[in-house]
Design an enzyme around this catalytic site. Structure first.
Site, mmCIF file in Angstrom:
data_model
loop_
_atom_site.group_PDB
_atom_site.id
_atom_site.type_symbol
_atom_site.label_atom_id
_atom_site.label_comp_id
_atom_site.label_asym_id
_atom_site.label_seq_id
_atom_site.Cartn_x
_atom_site.Cartn_y
_atom_site.Cartn_z
ATOM 1 N N LYS A 26 0.941 -1.254 -0.029
ATOM 2 C CA LYS A 26 0.193 -0.004 0.128
ATOM 3 C C LYS A 26 0.981 1.254 0.035
ATOM 4 C CE LYS A 26 -4.003 2.381 0.485
ATOM 5 N NZ LYS A 26 -3.415 3.696 0.931
ATOM 6 N N GLU B 225 1.053 6.752 -6.598
ATOM 7 C CA GLU B 225 0.098 7.744 -6.542
ATOM 8 C C GLU B 225 0.782 9.145 -6.652
ATOM 9 O OE1 GLU B 225 -3.136 9.420 -3.436
ATOM 10 O OE2 GLU B 225 -3.053 7.265 -3.936
#
Length: 489
Positions: free
Chosen positions: A182, A189
Site C-alpha cells: 500500500k 500515486e
C-alpha cells in the site's frame, strides 16, 4: 445476533466499508469510542441492514463469531497500538486483528511479531479507493499472519472491487507486506499526480491552453492508453466552474499537502539502494510548492526565458508528444515501483505475488487504470520478470514514445517550465539503458580522498590491477596504501 466481523472506527471510510459488507450479506458489528456516532449510524445509514452496534469494547467483542475478526480503521500510529492493547486481553488464541489504516509497514512488522507471541493473528491491510471505493468496492492489500487468510478471504474478496470479474484483493505476504505494498501504491500515486500536473502546466504555460481546452485533452487521453481514474478526475476538475463562472482550480493555492506515505516510499527506496527517482521527485515537488513566499520573491529577482506566443506551432503534434511523454514516464514510474517491491521481497524475505499486486491495483484504487492490465499480463507471463522494461509490450511502448517524450521535455526546458517528474523519468531511462556510466570516475574520487577502493573491469585486469579484488591506489605518492572503512563519501 452474532456478527461475521467487527469494525472499530466510524469515520466515513469505516461506515462505508461496513455498509459495503452488509450489502454483500455479512453481519457487521460497529463500534466507536464516541457512542453517539454508533447510535447515529444505526439510526440512519445502517437502518434496516445487517449491522449491529456495541456500547463498549467488551460488548463489541462478545458479539463476534469465533474466530473473532476485528478490523481497525483508526488514525495510524499510537491510536492503533492503544486500541490493540485494549482489545488483546479480551481475545483468544486464533482470533484476528486487522489494521486497515495507513500504517507504516515497520509498525505492522512489529505488531505482527508482538501478537504472534500471544497467539493472535495479525493482518495489516492496505485499503485504497477513498470513500467511494470503501462503499462500493475498494482495492484491498492484506498481509501478515497467513493463517488468518482463509477466515477473511471470502469477506475481503466479496467487498473488494472487481476487474474483469476478478477481485482486486489477494493475499500479499507475511508481516507488514500488505502495508508495504500500500505504501508503494501511494508513492506511485504521488508520481502519477505529479506527472499529470506537469502535463497540465506545460499545456497552460507553454501552449496557452485554457482550462476547458486542457480538460478536453485529458478527456481524449482517457479514451486511450492513459485511461485511468486520475486522468478522469483531472478532466472533471478542469471543467468545474465556481459560482462566478470562472474555473475553480485557478483559485486554489498552489501549495500541495502530503500525509507522508510518498516520503516513506522514497526513504525506503534509499534504504534499499533502489533508484526510485520519480516518486522522490514527486515528493520534493510538493515540498517546493510549500515554499510559496520564497517562490513569489524568487519570481521577481531570478530571471529566466520568456515564453513567446508562437512557442507551440503545431498544437496537435504538441499534444501528441505530451501524451507520449506522460505515457512513457508513467511506465518508468511503475517499473521503479515494482523494482522496489522486488528488492523489498528479497531483503525482507517475503514471497510476493507481483501479478496479484498489479491486479489489486487494476480496480477500486486511486491509481487504477487500463495500463495495469498490461502489468498483470506481463507478470503472469513471467512471474520473475526483473524489470517491466524487459517486457516486450513496455519496451516497445517506451521506444515508440521516445521522440515525443524527449521533445516535450526539451521544449519545456528551453522556456523554463519545470518538469521534475518527466525529466527524472527520462534520466532514469537513459541511465538504465547505459552499459557504462561515469561512476568509474566517482569511485576513483572516493578512493583518492578516502581510500575507499575500487574494482577493475575484467578486460582491464593486470598483475597490479587484479580482477575481483578491492584495490586502493596511492594517487599522489604522499598517502598510504591502507583502505579506509570509516570515512565514507
Amino acid at each position: 445476533m452474532s456478527a461475521d466481523f467487527g469494525l472499530i472506527g466510524l469515520a466515513v471510510m469505516g461506515q462505508n466499508l461496513i455498509l459495503n459488507a452488509a450489502d454483500h450479506g455479512f453481519t457487521v458489528c460497529a463500534y466507536n469510542r464516541t457512542q453517539s456516532k454508533v447510535d447515529h449510524f444505526l439510526a440512519n445509514e445502517a437502518k434496516g441492514k445487517s449491522i449491529i452496534g456495541a456500547t463498549s469494547i467488551e460488548d463489541f467483542i462478545s458479539k463476534l463469531k469465533r474466530p473473532r475478526k476485528v478490523m481497525l480503521l483508526v488514525k495510524a500510529g499510537a491510536p492503533v497500538d492503544a486500541l490493540i492493547n485494549q482489545i488483546v486481553p479480551l481475545l483468544e488464541k486464533g482470533d484476528i486483528i486487522i489494521d486497515g489504516g495507513n500504517s507504516h509497514f515497520p509498525d505492522s512488522n512489529r505488531r505482527y511479531e508482538e501478537l504472534k507471541k500471544k497467539g493472535i493473528l495479525f493482518v495489516g491491510s492496505g485499503v485504497s479507493g477513498g470513500e467511494e471505493g470503501a462503499r462500493y468496492g475498494p482495492s484491498l492489500m492484506p498481509g501478515g499472519s497467513e493463517e488468518a487468510w482463509p477466515h477473511i478471504k471470502n469477506i475481503f474478496q466479496s467487498i473488494s472491487a472487481k476487474s474483469d470479474g476478478e477481485p482486486c484483493c489477494e493475499w500479499v505476504g507475511p508481516a507488514g507486506a500488505g502495508h508495504y505494498v500500500k505504501m508503494v501504491h501511494n508513492g506511485i500515486e504521488y508520481g502519477d499526480m505529479q506527472l499529470i500536473c506537469e502535463a497540465y502546466d506545460i499545456m497552460k504555460r507553454l501552449g496557452g491552453f485554457t482550462d476547458k481546452e486542457i480538460s478536453d485533452v485529458f478527456a481524449k487521453w482517457n479514451n486511450g492508453v492513459l485511461d485511468s481514474f486520475l486522468v478522469e478526475i483531472t478532466r472533471d476538475i478542469l471543467k468545474f466552474d465556481d459560482v462566478d463562472g470562472k474555473p475553480l482550480v485557478e483559485k486554489i493555492m498552489d501549495t500541495a499537502g502530503q500525509k507522508g506515505t510518498g516520503k516513506w516510499t522514497a526513504i525506503n527506496a534509499l534504504d534499499l539502494g533502489m533508484p526510485v527517482t520519480l516518486i522522490g521527485e514527486a515528493v520534493f515537488a510538493r515540498c517546493l510548492s510549500a515554499l510559496k513566499n520564497e517562490r513569489i520573491r524568487a519570481s521577481k529577482v531570478l530571471p529566466g526565458p520568456e515564453v513567446p506566443k508562437d512557442a507551440v506551432k503545431d498544437r496537435e503534434q504538441f499534444v501528441d508528444d505530451l501524451e507520449q511523454a506522460l505515457y512513457a514516464s508513467k511506465i518508468i514510474s511503475y517499473a521503479q515501483g515494482f523494482m522496489l517491491i522486488r528488492e523489498a521481497a528479497a531483503t525482507y524475505g517475503w514471497k510476493l505475488n507481483n501479478p496479484a499486486i498489479a491486479l489489486m491495483w487494476r480496480g477500486g484504487c486511486i491509481i487504477r487504470s487500463v495500463f495495469l492490465g498490461q502489468i498483470t499480463k506481463a507478470y503472469r507471463e513471467e512471474p520473475d520478470l526483473e524489470n517491466l522494461l524487459f517486457n516486450k509490450f513496455f519496451a516497445d511502448a517506451v521506444t515508440k514514445a521516445q521522440s515525443g517524450w524527449r521533445k516535450s521535455i526539451a521544449l519545456a526546458t528551453t522556456y523554463g517550465i519545470p518538469t521534475p517528474a518527466f525529466s527524472t523519468a527520462l534520466s532514469f531511462y537513459d541511465g538504465y539503458r547505459s552499459e557504462r556510466l561515469p561512476a568509474n570516475l566517482l569511485q576513483a574520487q572516493r578512493d583518492y580522498f578516502g581510500a575507499h577502493t575500487f574494482r577493475v573491469l575484467p578486460e582491464c585486469a593486470s598483475d597490479n590491477l587484479p580482477v575481483d579484488k578491492d584495490i586502493h591506489i596511492n594517487w599522489t605518492g604522499h598517502g598510504g596504501n591502507v583502505s579506509s572503512s570509516t570515512y565514507q563519501a
